[in-house]
Design a protein around this motif. Sequence first.
Motif, short mmCIF file in Angstrom:
data_model
loop_
_atom_site.label_atom_id
_atom_site.label_comp_id
_atom_site.label_asym_id
_atom_site.label_seq_id
_atom_site.Cartn_x
_atom_site.Cartn_y
_atom_site.Cartn_z
N SER A 92 0.83 -1.21 0.00
CA SER A 92 0.00 0.00 0.00
C SER A 92 0.86 1.25 0.00
N TYR A 93 1.94 1.25 0.76
CA TYR A 93 2.87 2.37 0.77
C TYR A 93 3.46 2.58 -0.62
N MET A 94 3.89 1.50 -1.23
CA MET A 94 4.48 1.59 -2.56
C MET A 94 3.44 2.08 -3.58
N LEU A 95 2.20 1.65 -3.44
CA LEU A 95 1.14 2.07 -4.35
C LEU A 95 0.88 3.58 -4.25
N ALA A 96 1.04 4.14 -3.06
CA ALA A 96 0.79 5.57 -2.85
C ALA A 96 1.94 6.46 -3.33
N GLN A 97 3.05 5.88 -3.74
CA GLN A 97 4.19 6.66 -4.19
C GLN A 97 4.01 7.13 -5.63
N PRO A 98 4.50 8.33 -5.95
CA PRO A 98 4.25 8.91 -7.28
C PRO A 98 4.91 8.17 -8.43
N HIS A 99 6.00 7.50 -8.18
CA HIS A 99 6.73 6.84 -9.26
C HIS A 99 6.25 5.41 -9.50
N ASN A 100 5.21 4.98 -8.78
CA ASN A 100 4.68 3.62 -8.93
C ASN A 100 3.22 3.68 -9.37
N ASP A 101 2.80 2.64 -10.06
CA ASP A 101 1.38 2.48 -10.34
C ASP A 101 0.99 1.05 -9.97
N LEU A 102 -0.28 0.74 -10.10
CA LEU A 102 -0.80 -0.56 -9.68
C LEU A 102 -0.08 -1.71 -10.38
N GLU A 103 0.14 -1.58 -11.67
CA GLU A 103 0.78 -2.67 -12.41
C GLU A 103 2.23 -2.87 -11.97
N TRP A 104 2.94 -1.77 -11.70
CA TRP A 104 4.33 -1.90 -11.27
C TRP A 104 4.41 -2.57 -9.91
N VAL A 105 3.55 -2.15 -8.98
CA VAL A 105 3.56 -2.74 -7.64
C VAL A 105 3.20 -4.22 -7.73
N ALA A 106 2.21 -4.56 -8.54
CA ALA A 106 1.83 -5.96 -8.71
C ALA A 106 2.99 -6.77 -9.27
N SER A 107 3.69 -6.21 -10.24
CA SER A 107 4.85 -6.89 -10.82
C SER A 107 5.95 -7.07 -9.78
N PHE A 108 6.19 -6.04 -8.98
CA PHE A 108 7.22 -6.11 -7.94
C PHE A 108 6.96 -7.27 -7.00
N PHE A 109 5.70 -7.46 -6.62
CA PHE A 109 5.33 -8.53 -5.70
C PHE A 109 5.05 -9.85 -6.40
N GLY A 110 5.08 -9.87 -7.74
CA GLY A 110 4.79 -11.09 -8.48
C GLY A 110 3.34 -11.51 -8.35
N MET A 111 2.46 -10.53 -8.33
CA MET A 111 1.03 -10.80 -8.14
C MET A 111 0.21 -10.12 -9.22
N LYS A 112 -1.04 -10.47 -9.27
CA LYS A 112 -2.00 -9.80 -10.15
C LYS A 112 -2.43 -8.48 -9.49
N PRO A 113 -2.77 -7.47 -10.29
CA PRO A 113 -3.18 -6.19 -9.73
C PRO A 113 -4.33 -6.27 -8.73
N HIS A 114 -5.27 -7.19 -8.94
CA HIS A 114 -6.39 -7.28 -8.00
C HIS A 114 -5.94 -7.67 -6.60
N ARG A 115 -4.83 -8.40 -6.49
CA ARG A 115 -4.29 -8.77 -5.17
C ARG A 115 -3.73 -7.54 -4.45
N ILE A 116 -3.11 -6.64 -5.19
CA ILE A 116 -2.59 -5.40 -4.60
C ILE A 116 -3.76 -4.54 -4.13
N ASN A 117 -4.83 -4.50 -4.92
CA ASN A 117 -6.03 -3.78 -4.48
C ASN A 117 -6.59 -4.39 -3.20
N LYS A 118 -6.55 -5.71 -3.08
CA LYS A 118 -7.00 -6.38 -1.85
C LYS A 118 -6.11 -5.99 -0.67
#
Length: 140
Positions: A92-118
């Motif tokens: 969630s912290y990474m998602l709130a950062q300006p240089h990241n978006d949902l797809e990048w954070v999901a990729s970083f964690f090796g997950m689908k974007p819906h999991r990051i939203n969860k």
Amino acid sequence: MSKTDQRPPETACESVHREYILDVRVVEVTDDDEPRYRFEAPEHRGVAFDDPEMAELYADVYFCANGFEEDGTGEYGIPPAIIGAGRAVLASYMLAQPHNDLEWVASFFGMKPHRINKYAEVVTNRAQEIRDGAEERGVE
């Protein structure tokens, strides 16, 4: 998008967008441009966001991590309190950062974007439980 806010000019109009316990709040700052949303907490530098939802998520992360300070972490660093607060808080912290978006954070964690939203939903719910519990104990 977030960035350090150097206090708005005198012509800016400020209003509280959302107020939390412990003098934590999100302030809407409007001047000639689009509104910005500044996170404020005691002993924490002001961080501004273009999106009010990201400012609120940042506030939720703040509560889940029991507060944190970004000074000294560098532009892309992560405060140790965030890392210690668990994977959902970190995502969630990474998602709130300006240089990241949902797809990048999901990729970083090796997950689908819906999991990051969860994860963000879990953090928001946990933060609300923390605030509710504090208010029940008389914390303002």
